[in-house]
Design a protein around this motif. Structure first.
Motif, PDB file in Angstrom:
ATOM      1  N   THR A 180      49.922  88.555   5.449  1.00  0.00           N
ATOM      2  CA  THR A 180      49.494  88.562   6.848  1.00  0.00           C
ATOM      3  C   THR A 180      50.656  88.888   7.783  1.00  0.00           C
ATOM      4  OG1 THR A 180      47.836  86.881   6.316  1.00  0.00           O
ATOM      5  CG2 THR A 180      48.363  87.200   8.637  1.00  0.00           C
ATOM      6  N   LEU A 181      51.863  88.452   7.413  1.00  0.00           N
ATOM      7  CA  LEU A 181      53.036  88.690   8.247  1.00  0.00           C
ATOM      8  C   LEU A 181      53.641  90.070   8.048  1.00  0.00           C
ATOM      9  CD1 LEU A 181      54.755  85.202   7.933  1.00  0.00           C
ATOM     10  CD2 LEU A 181      53.478  86.108   9.888  1.00  0.00           C
ATOM     11  N   GLY A 182      52.980  90.913   7.252  1.00  0.00           N
ATOM     12  CA  GLY A 182      53.411  92.294   7.110  1.00  0.00           C
ATOM     13  C   GLY A 182      54.146  92.624   5.836  1.00  0.00           C
ATOM     14  N   ALA A 183      54.340  91.665   4.957  1.00  0.00           N
ATOM     15  CA  ALA A 183      55.036  91.936   3.695  1.00  0.00           C
ATOM     16  C   ALA A 183      54.115  92.684   2.738  1.00  0.00           C
ATOM     17  CB  ALA A 183      55.502  90.634   3.052  1.00  0.00           C
ATOM     18  N   SER A 184      54.677  93.623   2.021  1.00  0.00           N
ATOM     19  CA  SER A 184      53.900  94.318   0.998  1.00  0.00           C
ATOM     20  C   SER A 184      53.668  93.383  -0.184  1.00  0.00           C
ATOM     21  CB  SER A 184      54.636  95.581   0.540  1.00  0.00           C
ATOM     22  OG  SER A 184      55.870  95.247  -0.072  1.00  0.00           O
ATOM     23  N   ARG A 185      52.784  93.808  -1.079  1.00  0.00           N
ATOM     24  CA  ARG A 185      52.511  92.974  -2.255  1.00  0.00           C
ATOM     25  C   ARG A 185      53.751  92.822  -3.125  1.00  0.00           C
ATOM     26  NH1 ARG A 185      47.340  91.562  -3.505  1.00  0.00           N
ATOM     27  NH2 ARG A 185      45.691  92.425  -2.166  1.00  0.00           N
ATOM     28  N   PHE A 186      54.520  93.896  -3.237  1.00  0.00           N
ATOM     29  CA  PHE A 186      55.744  93.818  -4.041  1.00  0.00           C
ATOM     30  C   PHE A 186      56.753  92.880  -3.390  1.00  0.00           C
ATOM     31  CE2 PHE A 186      60.063  95.340  -4.955  1.00  0.00           C
ATOM     32  CZ  PHE A 186      60.080  95.191  -6.340  1.00  0.00           C
ATOM     33  N   THR A 187      56.908  92.955  -2.046  1.00  0.00           N
ATOM     34  CA  THR A 187      57.851  92.079  -1.355  1.00  0.00           C
ATOM     35  C   THR A 187      57.420  90.624  -1.464  1.00  0.00           C
ATOM     36  OG1 THR A 187      58.388  93.853   0.206  1.00  0.00           O
ATOM     37  CG2 THR A 187      58.967  91.601   0.848  1.00  0.00           C
ATOM     38  N   ALA A 188      56.126  90.361  -1.311  1.00  0.00           N
ATOM     39  CA  ALA A 188      55.630  88.992  -1.440  1.00  0.00           C
ATOM     40  C   ALA A 188      55.835  88.469  -2.857  1.00  0.00           C
ATOM     41  CB  ALA A 188      54.151  88.933  -1.066  1.00  0.00           C
ATOM     42  N   LEU A 189      55.638  89.352  -3.811  1.00  0.00           N
ATOM     43  CA  LEU A 189      55.848  88.948  -5.203  1.00  0.00           C
ATOM     44  C   LEU A 189      57.315  88.640  -5.462  1.00  0.00           C
ATOM     45  CD1 LEU A 189      54.402  88.655  -7.987  1.00  0.00           C
ATOM     46  CD2 LEU A 189      55.027  91.025  -8.420  1.00  0.00           C
ATOM     47  N   ARG A 190      58.205  89.467  -4.880  1.00  0.00           N
ATOM     48  CA  ARG A 190      59.636  89.296  -5.125  1.00  0.00           C
ATOM     49  C   ARG A 190      60.224  88.142  -4.333  1.00  0.00           C
ATOM     50  NH1 ARG A 190      64.104  91.379  -2.510  1.00  0.00           N
ATOM     51  NH2 ARG A 190      62.726  92.597  -1.153  1.00  0.00           N
ATOM     52  N   ARG A 191      59.786  87.933  -3.081  1.00  0.00           N
ATOM     53  CA  ARG A 191      60.402  86.927  -2.215  1.00  0.00           C
ATOM     54  C   ARG A 191      59.705  85.575  -2.263  1.00  0.00           C
ATOM     55  NH1 ARG A 191      63.418  89.202   1.947  1.00  0.00           N
ATOM     56  NH2 ARG A 191      63.887  87.031   2.465  1.00  0.00           N
ATOM     57  N   VAL A 192      58.443  85.536  -2.645  1.00  0.00           N
ATOM     58  CA  VAL A 192      57.676  84.286  -2.614  1.00  0.00           C
ATOM     59  C   VAL A 192      57.367  83.767  -4.020  1.00  0.00           C
ATOM     60  CG1 VAL A 192      55.534  83.186  -1.844  1.00  0.00           C
ATOM     61  CG2 VAL A 192      56.656  84.875  -0.390  1.00  0.00           C
ATOM     62  N   VAL A 193      56.843  84.662  -4.872  1.00  0.00           N
ATOM     63  CA  VAL A 193      56.372  84.222  -6.188  1.00  0.00           C
ATOM     64  C   VAL A 193      57.528  84.069  -7.170  1.00  0.00           C
ATOM     65  CG1 VAL A 193      54.858  84.775  -8.130  1.00  0.00           C
ATOM     66  CG2 VAL A 193      54.115  85.250  -5.789  1.00  0.00           C
ATOM     67  N   MET A 194      58.401  85.080  -7.250  1.00  0.00           N
ATOM     68  CA  MET A 194      59.435  85.073  -8.276  1.00  0.00           C
ATOM     69  C   MET A 194      60.393  83.876  -8.176  1.00  0.00           C
ATOM     70  SD  MET A 194      58.780  87.315 -10.409  1.00  0.00           S
ATOM     71  CE  MET A 194      60.300  87.124 -11.340  1.00  0.00           C
ATOM     72  N   PRO A 195      60.813  83.441  -6.961  1.00  0.00           N
ATOM     73  CA  PRO A 195      61.665  82.241  -6.923  1.00  0.00           C
ATOM     74  C   PRO A 195      60.996  81.011  -7.524  1.00  0.00           C
ATOM     75  CG  PRO A 195      61.824  83.420  -4.853  1.00  0.00           C
ATOM     76  CD  PRO A 195      60.726  84.084  -5.622  1.00  0.00           C
ATOM     77  N   GLN A 196      59.674  80.914  -7.382  1.00  0.00           N
ATOM     78  CA  GLN A 196      58.966  79.786  -7.982  1.00  0.00           C
ATOM     79  C   GLN A 196      58.846  79.932  -9.492  1.00  0.00           C
ATOM     80  OE1 GLN A 196      58.077  77.184  -6.164  1.00  0.00           O
ATOM     81  NE2 GLN A 196      58.819  78.153  -4.283  1.00  0.00           N
ATOM     82  N   VAL A 197      58.831  81.180  -9.964  1.00  0.00           N
ATOM     83  CA  VAL A 197      58.670  81.442 -11.392  1.00  0.00           C
ATOM     84  C   VAL A 197      59.986  81.239 -12.141  1.00  0.00           C
ATOM     85  CG1 VAL A 197      58.075  83.264 -13.061  1.00  0.00           C
ATOM     86  CG2 VAL A 197      56.747  82.997 -10.990  1.00  0.00           C
ATOM     87  N   THR A 198      61.103  81.247 -11.408  1.00  0.00           N
ATOM     88  CA  THR A 198      62.412  81.239 -12.063  1.00  0.00           C
ATOM     89  C   THR A 198      62.590  80.051 -12.997  1.00  0.00           C
ATOM     90  OG1 THR A 198      63.391  82.393 -10.180  1.00  0.00           O
ATOM     91  CG2 THR A 198      64.889  81.255 -11.669  1.00  0.00           C
ATOM     92  N   LEU A 199      62.234  78.847 -12.526  1.00  0.00           N
ATOM     93  CA  LEU A 199      62.417  77.670 -13.360  1.00  0.00           C
ATOM     94  C   LEU A 199      61.487  77.687 -14.565  1.00  0.00           C
ATOM     95  CD1 LEU A 199      62.889  74.923 -10.627  1.00  0.00           C
ATOM     96  CD2 LEU A 199      64.623  76.153 -11.927  1.00  0.00           C
ATOM     97  N   GLY A 200      60.273  78.212 -14.389  1.00  0.00           N
ATOM     98  CA  GLY A 200      59.378  78.355 -15.529  1.00  0.00           C
ATOM     99  C   GLY A 200      59.910  79.347 -16.542  1.00  0.00           C
ATOM    100  N   MET A 201      60.478  80.446 -16.043  1.00  0.00           N
ATOM    101  CA  MET A 201      61.104  81.410 -16.941  1.00  0.00           C
ATOM    102  C   MET A 201      62.294  80.804 -17.669  1.00  0.00           C
ATOM    103  SD  MET A 201      61.078  84.999 -14.815  1.00  0.00           S
ATOM    104  CE  MET A 201      62.130  85.736 -16.080  1.00  0.00           C
ATOM    105  N   LEU A 202      63.055  79.954 -16.977  1.00  0.00           N
ATOM    106  CA  LEU A 202      64.184  79.291 -17.615  1.00  0.00           C
ATOM    107  C   LEU A 202      63.723  78.429 -18.775  1.00  0.00           C
ATOM    108  CD1 LEU A 202      67.113  78.300 -17.806  1.00  0.00           C
ATOM    109  CD2 LEU A 202      66.559  76.615 -16.044  1.00  0.00           C
ATOM    110  N   SER A 203      62.708  77.608 -18.532  1.00  0.00           N
ATOM    111  CA  SER A 203      62.201  76.740 -19.600  1.00  0.00           C
ATOM    112  C   SER A 203      61.664  77.563 -20.765  1.00  0.00           C
ATOM    113  CB  SER A 203      61.110  75.820 -19.046  1.00  0.00           C
ATOM    114  OG  SER A 203      61.594  75.025 -17.986  1.00  0.00           O
ATOM    115  N   GLY A 204      60.850  78.573 -20.449  1.00  0.00           N
ATOM    116  CA  GLY A 204      60.283  79.395 -21.506  1.00  0.00           C
ATOM    117  C   GLY A 204      61.343  80.167 -22.280  1.00  0.00           C
ATOM    118  N   SER A 205      62.344  80.690 -21.579  1.00  0.00           N
ATOM    119  CA  SER A 205      63.394  81.457 -22.249  1.00  0.00           C
ATOM    120  C   SER A 205      64.213  80.582 -23.190  1.00  0.00           C
ATOM    121  CB  SER A 205      64.310  82.111 -21.212  1.00  0.00           C
ATOM    122  OG  SER A 205      63.590  82.998 -20.394  1.00  0.00           O
TER     123      SER A 205
END
Length: 286
Positions: A188-213
């Protein structure tokens, strides 16, 4: 009325049974393995009750052992990388699904864990063999038959199949804590889907990726059934090397030395990776 006094056991009493199990099942066998690794060995008389460092020196200076260690770390790292490349998008798609499809696909992901690793590895040996379905499909499309079985490629393929759920589940659990409306707010604030994925989703996924890795790397580096059945006698990894020293050569001190070296190397790599990812996560999340 007098209040009945209640006995509250100390915290160490509550943790006592679990601590005893941990000491008896983990620390004690590990300590005995370390002690065994320093015993001398003679092929004619067996294990000697003398202290020696010759096994560790032989392992870290012999190119044969070093090549097997390097192969083990290389295959484990490649398996972890492929599992992350497949598992993270899969977990993201799974988190956006609705019931009943989410339950169905979650069962499909977890389902292979209900089957023995040996059974799944035998299945891959039949698929990747010279007369397997993979070579038959290649010949059907006009490609020459490929020798995949008893190669590192076969080991990586089977390990990815075995370890993928251990990457998907931690990432999916991390994504469950993220409100989907946060990503929608970024759009809604103008971010593209890729930007939202990179700036919003991926930081939350980092710890899950750490555990899984960490889970995937540790299990891949210590895997035995997959490299033993798909790698054959010539293509060995650390676990198969320890197995050979214990049961074929009967050189238990040398096998214990190899096991301890592999354990220490895995711990150092995993702790360094953990420190790196956590530092980056703190910097990203503030």
């Amino acid at each position: 009325m007098t209040a009945r006094s209640s006995f509250v056991p100390a915290p160490w009493l509550l943790a006592g049974p679990g601590t005893l199990f941990f000491v008896g099942l983990v620390l004690l066998p590990l300590a005995l393995t370390v002690i065994l690794s320093f015993h001398a060995y003679d092929h004619s008389s067996g294990i000697q009750n003398t202290f020696t460092l010759s096994h560790y020196v032989a392992v870290v200076t012999d190119e044969y052992y070093l090549s097997i260690f390097w192969r083990t770390l290389r295959i484990a790292a490649l398996t972890t990388l492929i599992c992350a490349a497949i598992g993270v998008p899969e977990a993201y798609i799974l988190s956006r699904m609705r019931d009943p499809w989410r339950s169905i696909f979650l069962l499909v992901i977890i389902g292979p864990l209900l089957v023995s690793v040996v059974v799944r590895t035998f299945g891959w040996s039949m698929l990747l063999g010279s007369q397997g379905l993979v070579n038959q499909a290649l010949e059907l499309f006009g490609f020459p038959a490929a020798k995949i079985l008893y190669t590192e490629t076969a080991i990586v393929i089977a390990l990815v199949h075995v370890m993928l759920p251990f990457m998907v589940i931690p990432v999916w659990t991390a994504l469950q804590k993220l409100d989907p409306m946060v990503e929608a707010a970024a759009w809604t604030l103008g971010a593209s889907r890729f930007t939202a994925l990179r700036r919003v989703v991926m930081p939350q996924v980092t710890l899950g990726m750490l555990s899984g890795s960490l889970i995937v790397f540790g299990l891949s580096a210590s895997a035995f059934a997959v490299p033993a059945l798909l790698g054959g006698r010539r293509l060995k990894m650390a676990a198969t090397l320890v197995y050979d020293e214990y049961l074929h050569e009967l050189n238990w001190p040398l096998g214990a030395s190899i096991a301890i070296i592999v354990l220490v190397a895995n711990l150092c790599i995993m702790l360094a990776y953990n420190r790196l990812v956590e530092t980056r996560a703190r910097r990203t999340l503030g």
